[in-house]
Design a protein around this motif. Structure first.
Motif, PDB file in Angstrom:
ATOM      1  N   MET A 179       6.904  -2.298  10.662  1.00  0.00           N
ATOM      2  CA  MET A 179       7.709  -1.092  10.841  1.00  0.00           C
ATOM      3  C   MET A 179       6.707  -0.056  10.302  1.00  0.00           C
ATOM      4  O   MET A 179       7.418   1.002  10.224  1.00  0.00           O
ATOM      5  N   GLY A 180       5.503  -0.235  10.022  1.00  0.00           N
ATOM      6  CA  GLY A 180       4.686   0.889   9.641  1.00  0.00           C
ATOM      7  C   GLY A 180       4.543   1.044   8.131  1.00  0.00           C
ATOM      8  O   GLY A 180       4.131   1.991   7.507  1.00  0.00           O
ATOM      9  N   TYR A 181       5.065   0.064   7.321  1.00  0.00           N
ATOM     10  CA  TYR A 181       5.098   0.230   5.785  1.00  0.00           C
ATOM     11  C   TYR A 181       3.814  -0.274   5.287  1.00  0.00           C
ATOM     12  O   TYR A 181       3.314  -1.250   5.879  1.00  0.00           O
ATOM     13  N   THR A 182       3.177   0.160   4.080  1.00  0.00           N
ATOM     14  CA  THR A 182       2.192  -0.455   3.418  1.00  0.00           C
ATOM     15  C   THR A 182       2.849  -0.933   1.952  1.00  0.00           C
ATOM     16  O   THR A 182       3.995  -0.508   1.603  1.00  0.00           O
ATOM     17  N   ILE A 183       2.043  -1.746   1.311  1.00  0.00           N
ATOM     18  CA  ILE A 183       2.653  -2.559   0.138  1.00  0.00           C
ATOM     19  C   ILE A 183       1.952  -1.681  -0.816  1.00  0.00           C
ATOM     20  O   ILE A 183       0.737  -1.492  -1.042  1.00  0.00           O
ATOM     21  N   ALA A 184       2.806  -1.487  -1.855  1.00  0.00           N
ATOM     22  CA  ALA A 184       2.358  -0.747  -3.059  1.00  0.00           C
ATOM     23  C   ALA A 184       2.787  -1.524  -4.562  1.00  0.00           C
ATOM     24  O   ALA A 184       3.857  -2.168  -4.321  1.00  0.00           O
ATOM     25  N   GLU A 185       1.852  -1.615  -5.429  1.00  0.00           N
ATOM     26  CA  GLU A 185       2.160  -2.357  -6.809  1.00  0.00           C
ATOM     27  C   GLU A 185       2.158  -1.557  -7.800  1.00  0.00           C
ATOM     28  O   GLU A 185       1.240  -0.471  -7.771  1.00  0.00           O
ATOM     29  N   GLY A 186       2.806  -2.022  -8.907  1.00  0.00           N
ATOM     30  CA  GLY A 186       2.552  -1.270 -10.047  1.00  0.00           C
ATOM     31  C   GLY A 186       2.596  -2.242 -11.126  1.00  0.00           C
ATOM     32  O   GLY A 186       2.792  -3.486 -11.305  1.00  0.00           O
ATOM     33  N   PRO A 187       2.580  -1.761 -12.703  1.00  0.00           N
ATOM     34  CA  PRO A 187       2.338  -2.631 -13.644  1.00  0.00           C
ATOM     35  C   PRO A 187       3.861  -3.274 -14.040  1.00  0.00           C
ATOM     36  O   PRO A 187       4.767  -2.549 -13.820  1.00  0.00           O
ATOM     37  N   GLU A 188       3.962  -4.582 -14.602  1.00  0.00           N
ATOM     38  CA  GLU A 188       4.973  -5.184 -15.078  1.00  0.00           C
ATOM     39  C   GLU A 188       5.196  -4.596 -16.329  1.00  0.00           C
ATOM     40  O   GLU A 188       6.449  -4.484 -16.928  1.00  0.00           O
ATOM     41  N   VAL A 189       4.156  -4.050 -17.209  1.00  0.00           N
ATOM     42  CA  VAL A 189       4.563  -3.576 -18.359  1.00  0.00           C
ATOM     43  C   VAL A 189       4.344  -2.109 -18.368  1.00  0.00           C
ATOM     44  O   VAL A 189       3.357  -1.475 -17.800  1.00  0.00           O
ATOM     45  N   GLU A 190       5.617  -1.488 -18.423  1.00  0.00           N
ATOM     46  CA  GLU A 190       5.698   0.091 -17.693  1.00  0.00           C
ATOM     47  C   GLU A 190       5.888   0.869 -19.105  1.00  0.00           C
ATOM     48  O   GLU A 190       6.659   0.647 -20.070  1.00  0.00           O
ATOM     49  N   ARG A 241       5.363   6.371  -9.246  1.00  0.00           N
ATOM     50  CA  ARG A 241       3.941   6.261  -9.316  1.00  0.00           C
ATOM     51  C   ARG A 241       3.273   6.699  -8.035  1.00  0.00           C
ATOM     52  O   ARG A 241       2.524   7.315  -8.016  1.00  0.00           O
ATOM     53  N   THR A 242       3.900   6.230  -6.956  1.00  0.00           N
ATOM     54  CA  THR A 242       3.400   6.318  -5.600  1.00  0.00           C
ATOM     55  C   THR A 242       3.341   7.927  -5.061  1.00  0.00           C
ATOM     56  O   THR A 242       2.417   8.325  -4.615  1.00  0.00           O
ATOM     57  N   MET A 243       4.708   8.348  -5.364  1.00  0.00           N
ATOM     58  CA  MET A 243       4.951   9.477  -5.076  1.00  0.00           C
ATOM     59  C   MET A 243       3.985  10.527  -5.762  1.00  0.00           C
ATOM     60  O   MET A 243       3.353  11.526  -5.187  1.00  0.00           O
ATOM     61  N   GLU A 244       3.678  10.275  -7.219  1.00  0.00           N
ATOM     62  CA  GLU A 244       3.073  11.200  -7.947  1.00  0.00           C
ATOM     63  C   GLU A 244       1.637  11.271  -7.257  1.00  0.00           C
ATOM     64  O   GLU A 244       0.990  12.313  -7.417  1.00  0.00           O
ATOM     65  N   LYS A 245       1.157   9.901  -6.748  1.00  0.00           N
ATOM     66  CA  LYS A 245      -0.292  10.032  -6.332  1.00  0.00           C
ATOM     67  C   LYS A 245      -0.487  10.752  -4.915  1.00  0.00           C
ATOM     68  O   LYS A 245      -1.570  11.177  -4.598  1.00  0.00           O
ATOM     69  N   HIS A 246       0.573  10.679  -4.089  1.00  0.00           N
ATOM     70  CA  HIS A 246       0.744  11.541  -2.971  1.00  0.00           C
ATOM     71  C   HIS A 246       0.468  13.044  -3.111  1.00  0.00           C
ATOM     72  O   HIS A 246       0.554  14.035  -2.345  1.00  0.00           O
ATOM     73  N   GLU A 247       0.473  13.762  -4.570  1.00  0.00           N
ATOM     74  CA  GLU A 247       0.634  14.895  -4.961  1.00  0.00           C
ATOM     75  C   GLU A 247       1.346  15.887  -3.835  1.00  0.00           C
ATOM     76  O   GLU A 247       0.988  16.768  -3.351  1.00  0.00           O
ATOM     77  N   GLY A 248       2.745  15.434  -3.683  1.00  0.00           N
ATOM     78  CA  GLY A 248       3.570  16.394  -2.981  1.00  0.00           C
ATOM     79  C   GLY A 248       3.316  16.586  -1.408  1.00  0.00           C
ATOM     80  O   GLY A 248       3.891  17.325  -0.783  1.00  0.00           O
ATOM     81  N   LYS A 249       2.535  15.458  -0.957  1.00  0.00           N
ATOM     82  CA  LYS A 249       2.351  15.472   0.656  1.00  0.00           C
ATOM     83  C   LYS A 249       2.868  14.353   1.133  1.00  0.00           C
ATOM     84  O   LYS A 249       2.651  13.106   0.747  1.00  0.00           O
ATOM     85  N   GLY A 250       3.771  14.457   2.185  1.00  0.00           N
ATOM     86  CA  GLY A 250       4.197  12.985   2.746  1.00  0.00           C
ATOM     87  C   GLY A 250       3.251  12.815   4.027  1.00  0.00           C
ATOM     88  O   GLY A 250       2.373  13.376   4.272  1.00  0.00           O
ATOM     89  N   PRO A 251       3.666  11.970   4.705  1.00  0.00           N
ATOM     90  CA  PRO A 251       4.586  10.855   4.544  1.00  0.00           C
ATOM     91  C   PRO A 251       4.433   9.826   3.414  1.00  0.00           C
ATOM     92  O   PRO A 251       3.220   9.421   3.436  1.00  0.00           O
ATOM     93  N   VAL A 252       5.438   9.058   2.784  1.00  0.00           N
ATOM     94  CA  VAL A 252       5.384   7.972   2.026  1.00  0.00           C
ATOM     95  C   VAL A 252       6.034   7.100   2.522  1.00  0.00           C
ATOM     96  O   VAL A 252       7.371   6.924   3.131  1.00  0.00           O
ATOM     97  N   LYS A 253       5.536   5.847   2.735  1.00  0.00           N
ATOM     98  CA  LYS A 253       6.342   4.704   3.434  1.00  0.00           C
ATOM     99  C   LYS A 253       5.691   3.353   2.859  1.00  0.00           C
ATOM    100  O   LYS A 253       5.070   2.874   3.226  1.00  0.00           O
ATOM    101  N   ILE A 254       6.537   3.108   1.809  1.00  0.00           N
ATOM    102  CA  ILE A 254       5.963   1.810   1.037  1.00  0.00           C
ATOM    103  C   ILE A 254       7.076   0.782   0.751  1.00  0.00           C
ATOM    104  O   ILE A 254       8.169   1.183   0.949  1.00  0.00           O
ATOM    105  N   ILE A 255       6.701  -0.620   0.728  1.00  0.00           N
ATOM    106  CA  ILE A 255       7.623  -1.460  -0.043  1.00  0.00           C
ATOM    107  C   ILE A 255       6.481  -2.057  -1.341  1.00  0.00           C
ATOM    108  O   ILE A 255       5.599  -2.005  -1.284  1.00  0.00           O
ATOM    109  N   CYS A 256       7.223  -2.433  -2.243  1.00  0.00           N
ATOM    110  CA  CYS A 256       6.971  -2.808  -3.456  1.00  0.00           C
ATOM    111  C   CYS A 256       7.373  -3.925  -4.141  1.00  0.00           C
ATOM    112  O   CYS A 256       8.762  -3.902  -4.780  1.00  0.00           O
ATOM    113  N   PRO A 257       6.835  -5.112  -3.836  1.00  0.00           N
ATOM    114  CA  PRO A 257       7.302  -6.437  -4.454  1.00  0.00           C
ATOM    115  C   PRO A 257       6.752  -6.712  -5.770  1.00  0.00           C
ATOM    116  O   PRO A 257       5.724  -6.148  -5.961  1.00  0.00           O
ATOM    117  N   GLY A 258       7.733  -7.223  -6.439  1.00  0.00           N
ATOM    118  CA  GLY A 258       7.183  -7.567  -7.831  1.00  0.00           C
ATOM    119  C   GLY A 258       8.218  -8.293  -8.728  1.00  0.00           C
ATOM    120  O   GLY A 258       9.237  -8.323  -8.331  1.00  0.00           O
TER     121      GLY A 258
END
Ligand code: PHE
Length: 345
Positions: free
Chosen positions: A124-135, A177-194
């Motif tokens: 459906m057009g999403y990309t996968i994003a990941e982040g740290p487990e120690v947060e 974290r992902t939204m911050e990286k987009h610096e205010g510009k859409g679209p953002v379309k992610i799933i984050c498994p972890g």
């Protein structure tokens, strides 16, 4: 002397005849043709012979020598051929024998469910994003509209490492974290498994460590109906076309409005049974419209952008899909349990 030579010849040929292997044959060679052998001995006695006898005896001795040597050579050829034949026979490969089975493992059922969900959303057009487990506390809570001292922090008992660092209690910090990286510009379309961690007592439905899949869409004109449509597609693909979903009002600090999403019970078709505790519905995930505060903190203009988010537990999805009654099965790694999923695509 003549007799002696004939005797030696007979003797030697006899021994060549019975030699069983190359070693024995070589012993015969050394014994009869060697410098210390009896033929050499006989030749040494030639001095005592008359001038007429000497060439006759010499010729005879050579003939005997020749005969023995030829016999040895012939026998050697035979023995060598035999040795090769024996070796070939012992190393024969029977190509008609069935092969030895190769042990093939299978992916863990949880991995399969996670991959299935990933595939579905990638489609459906999403990309996968990941982040740290120690947060950092900031991303796990504050950036999600849960300032220090917020009572809703207690909804997720946490493992703190320092005052500011913890094991993430959910996958929602990856949104921030992902939204911050987009610096205010859409679209953002992610799933984050972890993996996520909570200070829970382990039992049939709780685990101090489990997995989540977060979803986030931020763009202009994203509406609640987009969330509902997306989750409907997800539920039908995951559980079957006949399944329905319903949204119940709920609360999460990072979404407004917030909903809890149920899928119709696959056991009773929605009539009510022991699996769905008589309600006909089973809760599968939490979701909602991204809270304006969360958008703003991550650098998005909440008057221009809106978004939806959802969070689900693959263990729960897998348990419902395959009728698994205890979450601990995923982590105790009993091969009898795991093997049942080998054929599951
Ligand atoms: N993070 C929430 C939890 O772990 C789930 C959730 C995610 C709810 C996104 C709404 C939106 O409980």
């Amino acid at each position: 002397m003549q007799e002696r030579l004939q005797e030696l010849k007979q003797e030697a040929l006899q021994k060549v005849e019975v030699a069983l292997d190359l070693k024995q044959l070589n012993e015969v060679r050394v014994a009869y043709l060697g410098k210390k052998g009896p033929i050499t001995e006989v030749l040494r006695g030639m001095g005592t012979l008359s001038a007429e006898e000497r060439p006759i005896m010499g010729a005879l001795a050579n003939e005997v020598r020749e005969a023995i040597s030829t016999a040895i050579q012939e026998k050697q050829d035979i023995l060598e051929k035999e040795a090769v034949a024996k070796k070939l026979a012992s190393e024969t490969i029977d190509v008609t024998l069935p092969g030895r089975p190769v042990k093939v493992g299978g992916a863990h059922p949880l991995t399969k469910v996670i991959e299935e969900i990933e595939d579905l959303f990638i489609g459906m057009g999403y990309t996968i994003a990941e982040g740290p487990e120690v947060e950092r506390d900031y991303y796990n809570f504050e950036a999600l509209n849960l300032p220090k001292g917020h009572p809703a922090r207690d909804m997720q008992d946490s493992f703190y490492i320092t005052d500011e660092i913890l094991l993430r209690t959910h996958t929602s910090p990856v949104q921030a974290r992902t939204m911050e990286k987009h610096e205010g510009k859409g679209p953002v379309k992610i799933i984050c498994p972890g993996k996520v961690y909570r200070r829970d007592n382990d039992d049939a439905t709780h685990s101090h460590q489990f997995t989540q899949i977060e979803g986030l869409v931020v763009d202009k004109n994203i509406r609640m109906s987009d969330l509902k449509g997306t989750l409907e597609v997800f539920a039908k693909k995951m559980f079957g076309d006949e399944r329905e979903i319903r949204l119940r009002p709920s609360f999460f600090p990072f979404t407004e409005p917030s909903v809890e999403v149920d899928v119709s019970c696959g056991m009773c078709g929605g009539n009510g049974c022991s699996i769905c505790k008589g309600t006909g519905w089973i809760e599968i995930l939490g979701a909602g419209m991204v809270h304006p505060n969360v958008l703003e903190m991550a650098g998005f203009d909440s008057k221009v952008y809106t978004g939806f988010a959802f969070g689900m537990g693959p263990e729960r999805i897998a348990m419902l899909k395959y009728g698994i009654d205890d979450i601990r099965h995923f982590y105790t790694n009993d091969v009898r349990f795991l093997q049942q999923f080998k054929q599951v695509k």
